[in-house]
Motif scaffolding. Sequence first.
Motif, PDB file in Angstrom:
ATOM      1  N   HIS A  39      -3.566   9.019  -0.377  1.00 44.76           N
ATOM      2  CA  HIS A  39      -4.336   7.741  -0.476  1.00 44.76           C
ATOM      3  C   HIS A  39      -3.945   7.255   0.401  1.00 44.76           C
ATOM      4  O   HIS A  39      -4.530   6.230   1.025  1.00 44.76           O
ATOM      5  N   GLY A  40      -2.321   7.052   0.772  1.00 40.83           N
ATOM      6  CA  GLY A  40      -1.553   5.216   0.546  1.00 40.83           C
ATOM      7  C   GLY A  40      -1.949   5.345   2.216  1.00 40.83           C
ATOM      8  O   GLY A  40      -2.091   4.461   3.237  1.00 40.83           O
TER       9      GLY A  40
ATOM     10  N   LYS B 296       5.732   1.359  -3.726  1.00 40.46           N
ATOM     11  CA  LYS B 296       4.900   1.717  -5.076  1.00 40.46           C
ATOM     12  C   LYS B 296       5.682   0.138  -6.191  1.00 40.46           C
ATOM     13  O   LYS B 296       4.738  -0.751  -6.054  1.00 40.46           O
TER      14      LYS B 296
ATOM     15  N   HIS C 141       0.535  -1.721   0.110  1.00 40.45           N
ATOM     16  CA  HIS C 141       0.284   0.150   0.239  1.00 40.45           C
ATOM     17  C   HIS C 141       1.182   1.411  -0.086  1.00 40.45           C
ATOM     18  O   HIS C 141       0.233   2.654  -0.303  1.00 40.45           O
TER      19      HIS C 141
ATOM     20  N   ARG D 154      13.061   3.123  -6.921  1.00 37.42           N
ATOM     21  CA  ARG D 154      12.125   3.901  -8.216  1.00 37.42           C
ATOM     22  C   ARG D 154      13.385   3.897  -8.537  1.00 37.42           C
ATOM     23  O   ARG D 154      14.709   3.559  -9.115  1.00 37.42           O
TER      24      ARG D 154
ATOM     25  N   SER E  96       1.711  14.593  -0.120  1.00 38.05           N
ATOM     26  CA  SER E  96       1.634  13.891  -2.161  1.00 38.05           C
ATOM     27  C   SER E  96       0.630  13.715  -2.071  1.00 38.05           C
ATOM     28  O   SER E  96      -0.084  12.469  -0.973  1.00 38.05           O
ATOM     29  N   GLU E  97       0.139  12.997  -3.525  1.00 39.38           N
ATOM     30  CA  GLU E  97      -1.145  12.240  -3.975  1.00 39.38           C
ATOM     31  C   GLU E  97      -0.791  11.352  -2.702  1.00 39.38           C
ATOM     32  O   GLU E  97      -2.195  10.023  -3.002  1.00 39.38           O
ATOM     33  N   GLU E  98       0.585  11.062  -3.360  1.00 35.87           N
ATOM     34  CA  GLU E  98       0.229   9.167  -3.205  1.00 35.87           C
ATOM     35  C   GLU E  98       0.731   8.791  -1.764  1.00 35.87           C
ATOM     36  O   GLU E  98      -0.579   8.345  -0.893  1.00 35.87           O
ATOM     37  N   VAL E  99       1.161   9.714  -1.045  1.00 36.82           N
ATOM     38  CA  VAL E  99       0.895   9.964   0.843  1.00 36.82           C
ATOM     39  C   VAL E  99      -0.495   9.820   0.980  1.00 36.82           C
ATOM     40  O   VAL E  99      -1.519   9.109   1.704  1.00 36.82           O
TER      41      VAL E  99
ATOM     42  N   PRO F 221      10.633   4.630   1.459  1.00 38.51           N
ATOM     43  CA  PRO F 221       9.355   6.236   1.446  1.00 38.51           C
ATOM     44  C   PRO F 221       8.902   6.306   2.313  1.00 38.51           C
ATOM     45  O   PRO F 221       8.933   6.039   3.602  1.00 38.51           O
TER      46      PRO F 221
END
Length: 298
Positions: free
Chosen positions: A189-190, A40, A37, A59, A184-187, A71
């Motif tokens: 949603h994560g 990536k 989750h 990455r 960040s959008e990744e954080v 991450p």
Amino acid sequence: MEIKFVPRGEIDKVKWNSCVHYATNGNIFGYMWYLDHIAKDWDALVEGDYESVFPLVWRLGRISGKELHQPALIRELGIYSIHVLSKPRVERFLAAIPEQYQHISIYLNEQNPIPDGSRFKVEKQTNYQLFLNRAYEEITDGYSRPLMEKLQLAEDAGLVLTSSMKPEQIAGFYKKYRPRRQQSEEVFHGMQRVMYNALHRGWGFASSVLDTDANPLAVNFFLYSHGKVISFMPVVSPEGKAVGALPHLFNGLVRQHAGRPVILDFNVSGNNQMAIDFGAKTNPFFKIQLNKRRFIWF
């Protein structure tokens, strides 16, 4: 001692999670569901029949090739093992990191001793932990005077503790009050995926502080793992900071768990005054770095 490289898609999920679960140094960051989750892309080094495992989160580098990185929302990873993690065993794992990773900047967990004369650049990091296996009154004897004053402010303001906020509400509060550079959008949603999965497993709970008009002033989510209750994402608004909302939230956690054989893990990687004020003890771990890239000028 056989150490082999295993791509993420070929990892035995049951054996991996069993190793992390029963490891002498297991933590929630090493479980496959958490890694999937938050990280990536990741592969792994595995010793024997999953006696020890080492997630390699990678990455694509800005210049070229793959690089190992740490991450957001994962304080530390490193080697998890059912064996005692001696310096020679750690050295064998570090030497087995494939050459394809041209740059390495990762955090090893608290029980990964750094071998003497390591080729890595090593930086000591500091986390804080508070043992809660004492009476609440005994724990509060270790509170600092400034902390006691903040807790009095919270009591005078009539602040209320609740566990009713949903993960998306907590994430929204985080997005509103955390510095932009930490977002960040990744954080975003994560963190919601982690919270919902923890709730589903019974491994976590939300905590928030409301004012007398039911407006949230501070929020957090706590994760249970390996005898610890881990602070996942504490956030406080300017109004909440003025009345001691975040210390009030943590004090509620301490009061709730006092006398139990658990550790409050503040989950930080540097000086944290609030943890110090609560009487938490330092718990070191290490960041290791290595740059194997070579630049050729024509």
